[in-house]
Design an enzyme around this catalytic site. Structure first.
Site, PDB file in Angstrom:
ATOM      1  CG  HIS A 192      -0.266   0.051   2.528  1.00  0.00           C
ATOM      2  ND1 HIS A 192       0.263   1.219   3.048  1.00  0.00           N
ATOM      3  CD2 HIS A 192      -0.046  -0.902   3.480  1.00  0.00           C
ATOM      4  CE1 HIS A 192       0.774   0.988   4.240  1.00  0.00           C
ATOM      5  NE2 HIS A 192       0.618  -0.297   4.528  1.00  0.00           N
ATOM      6  CB  SER A 225       1.146   6.108  -3.622  1.00  0.00           C
ATOM      7  OG  SER A 225       1.560   7.405  -3.323  1.00  0.00           O
ATOM      8  CG  ASP A 270      -2.865  11.071  -8.617  1.00  0.00           C
ATOM      9  OD1 ASP A 270      -2.813  11.869  -7.661  1.00  0.00           O
ATOM     10  OD2 ASP A 270      -2.412   9.916  -8.562  1.00  0.00           O
ATOM     11  CG  HIS A 313      -3.028   9.267  -5.057  1.00  0.00           C
ATOM     12  ND1 HIS A 313      -1.947   9.083  -5.893  1.00  0.00           N
ATOM     13  CD2 HIS A 313      -2.618   8.848  -3.824  1.00  0.00           C
ATOM     14  CE1 HIS A 313      -0.935   8.595  -5.206  1.00  0.00           C
ATOM     15  NE2 HIS A 313      -1.317   8.429  -3.963  1.00  0.00           N
TER      16      HIS A 313
END
Length: 478
Positions: free
Chosen positions: A204, A278, A425, A453
Site C-alpha cells: 500500500h 504510490s 490525480d 489517486h
C-alpha cells in the site's frame, strides 16, 4: 468582431491567471511565515511535554526519531547520522530533508545565529589549529553524550521511552503486535485450499493499510484467480496493525527488510508478482532490484518518480515538488504542512491518530454505519514518528536512487512492467508515470480517465482485478 471578442477573452483570462498566481504567492508567503513561527513554538512546547511526561530531555528541533546520534570524525570528514538499533550501531541512509527544510523565518534565524557564533568559532578554530600544529591533538571520533545514556539504557534492559509515546494511541488495535513475539509485519493472506501456484505481494501507499487491497480487490478476483494465486497484502512498518517502533528511523532498508522477513521468508515465497500503490512503488522497485530473478511482473499505480534536473539536490527538489509551500491548490497546502512542519504534523497526528476510536465512532454515527471505514482506518492508525520518517526517508530520501533502480529493472529484469495512473490525480502528477516509461521503454502506461489517486482502485476494483489477472496470466505464459 468575433475574433476581437475572443482576443479580449484570452487576454482577460491571461491577466486573471497571472493575478491569481501573484495572489497565491503573496498569501502563501504570509501563511507559511506564520506556520514557521507556530511550528517553532510547538517545538519547544513538545520538548517540555516530552520531558515532563517521559522524563527524557530531547533537544528542540531534533529529527524526531529515537536513537539518532550525530557522530563526527576529526579532520576533513563530514558529520554523519548514526542510529542505535537494539543490537548494534549502524550508519543509516536518512534524508537530509529531516533536518534541512529551508523556509523564510528559519533562514533568517539561521543567518542571525551564524553571525553571532562566527566570532567565537574563529577564536576556537585558531586555538585548535595551534594544538594540531604542535601535535597535541589527534584525529578522534566525537560522539554526542546521548550515546552513553542510550547504551546504559540498552545494557540494563530499559527502553528509551515506553513502547508507545504519550501522544500516540495505546489501544489494542494499534499495539496488538506487542502481545506477539514474532516481531513481524501484519500480513493478510488469502490463498486457495490447496497449495497456490503463484504468489502476489500487495504494497500500500502512504498513510494507508493492507485494507486498501483486501477490501477492494480480494473479493473481486475470479474463482480461477483465487484458486491459482496466493494474495499477500502487508501493513507497512509503522502503519495499521504492524509494529510502530519508536527507535526506528523508517528507512528504505528497514521497510524492505521487514517485508522480506514478514512475507518472503515467513511464507516461503520464491517467485512473485508485485502490485504497489504510490509510496509502495518505491519499495516495490527496491525489492525487485534486490530479488531480480524472483519478480514475475511489476504493476505500479501512481509511482512518485520525479526527474531531478542536473545539479539539483535530489531530496530537496522532490520535497519542493511534493510540498511546494503554496496555499492553492488545497492538496499542495496539505502536503506542504504535513511534509515541512514536523510539530504541526505531530499536533494533527495527536488529534486524529491518538483519538481514532472517537473518529471511528462519530463516522459510524453520522453515516448510520452504512459506509465502510477501511480508508479512514488506514489514514489515522499510525504513529507520527512512522509517518514523518517514512515520508522523508522514502518519498524524499530515495529521489537520488530511483534512476538506478529503474535502470536495473530495465536491464536485469525480464518481467512485465505496467504503470497505471488516474488522469485526475492531484497527489502524484501524471508526468511521474511517463517518466517511468522514458526510463523503462518496455513499460506499459495506462491513464485512467476521471480517476484520481484513490479512485484508481476504489470504485473500479472489479475492472482493475480483471486487468491484474490478465497481467499475471500473460507473465506466466512468458
Amino acid at each position: 468582431m468575433r475574433l476581437s471578442e475572443m482576443d479580449v477573452m484570452c487576454k482577460t483570462r491571461t491577466v486573471l491567471t497571472l493575478m491569481g498566481g501573484v495572489l497565491n504567492v503573496a498569501v502563501s508567503f504570509v501563511v507559511f511565515c506564520f506556520l514557521d513561527l507556530v511550528d517553532l513554538v510547538l517545538c519547544f512546547v513538545y520538548t517540555v511535554l516530552d520531558f515532563c511526561i517521559e522524563s527524557e530531555w530531547k533537544k528542540p528541533g531534533c529529527g524526531g526519531g529515537a536513537g539518532k546520534i550525530i557522530v563526527s570524525e576529526g579532520g576533513e570528514k563530514e558529520s554523519e547520522v548514526v542510529c542505535l538499533s537494539s543490537s548494534r550501531l549502524q550508519l543509516e541512509e536518512i534524508s537530509d530533508t529531516l533536518y534541512s527544510r529551508p523556509s523564510f523565518v528559519t533562514e533568517i534565524s539561521k543567518l542571525t545565529i551564524n553571525e553571532l557564533k562566527k566570532l567565537k568559532f574563529d577564536a576556537d578554530f585558531v586555538r585548535s589549529n595551534d594544538k594540531i600544529k604542535k601535535g597535541t591533538v589527534r584525529s578522534t571520533i566525537t560522539i554526542n553524550s546521548t550515546i552513553v545514556k542510550m547504551l546504559q539504557g540498552r545494557m540494563i534492559g530499559q527502553h528509551l521511552y515506553p513502547i508507545t509515546r504519550w501522544s500516540d494511541c495505546d489501544c489494542h488495535f494499534c499495539n496488538s503486535w506487542t502481545y506477539s513475539t514474532k516481531g513481524t509485519l501484519y500480513v493478510k493472506a488469502a490463498s486457495p485450499n490447496d497449495k497456490a501456484k503463484e504468489d502476489v505481494l500487495f504494497i500500500h501507499g502512504f498513510v494507508s493499510s493492507s485494507a486498501f487491497w483486501t477490501e477492494t480487490l480480494f473479493p473481486n478476483f475470479s474463482s480461477k484467480a483465487k484458486s491459482t494465486y496466493r494474495f499477500l497484502a502487508v501493513d507497512l512498518l509503522g502503519f495499521a496493525r504492524s509494529p510502530k517502533p519508536n527507535d526506528s528511523l523508517y528507512t528504505l532498508r528497514e521497510h524492505v527488510e521487514m517485508i522480506e522477513k514478514s512475507v518472503l521468508e515467513a511464507y516461503n515465497v520464491e517467485s512473485f508478482h508485485i502490485v504497489a500503490h504510490s509510496l509502495g512503488c518505491i519499495l516495490a522497485l527496491a525489492i525487485a532490484v534486490k530479488h531480480p530473478g524472483s519478480v514475475k511482473s511489476l504493476t505500479l499505480l501512481a509511482p512518485p518518480y520525479y526527474q531531478v534536473p542536473k545539479g539539483e539536490p535530489a531530496t530537496q527538489y522532490v520535497m519542493r515538488r511534493v510540498a511546494p509551500q503554496r496555499v492553492w491548490p488545497p492538496m499542495s497546502f496539505c502536503a506542504s504542512v504535513g511534509g515541512r512542519y514536523k510539530h504541526i504534523a505531530r499536533t494533527v497526528s495527536l488529534v486524529l491518530c491518538k483519538n481514532h476510536q472517537l473518529w471511528d465512532f462519530l463516522f459510524q454515527l453520522i453515516t448510520r454505519n452504512k459506509m465502510r471505514t477501511y480508508l479512514l482506518e488506514g489514514f489515522i492508525r499510525h504513529s507520527h514518528i512512522a509517518s514523518w520518517h517514512t515520508l522523508h526517508n522514502i518519498i524524499f530520501g530515495t529521489a537520488g536512487k530511483l534512476d538506478r533502480y529503474l535502470d536495473v529493472v530495465r536491464d536485469r529484469l525480464n518481467c512485465d512492467v505496467n504503470v497505471l495512473h488516474g488522469k485526475d490525480d492531484k497527489v502524484i502528477p501524471l508526468e511521474c508515470s511517463y517518466n517511468v516509461k522514458r526510463r523503462i521503454p518496455r513499460a506499459r502506461v495506462k491513464v485512467v480517465e476521471n480517476k484520481d489517486h484513490i479512485t484508481i482502485v476504489v470504485g473500479r476494483q472489479r475492472e482493475f482485478a480483471e486487468e491484474l489477472e490478465e497481467i499475471w496470466e500473460k507473465s506466466t505464459r512468458i
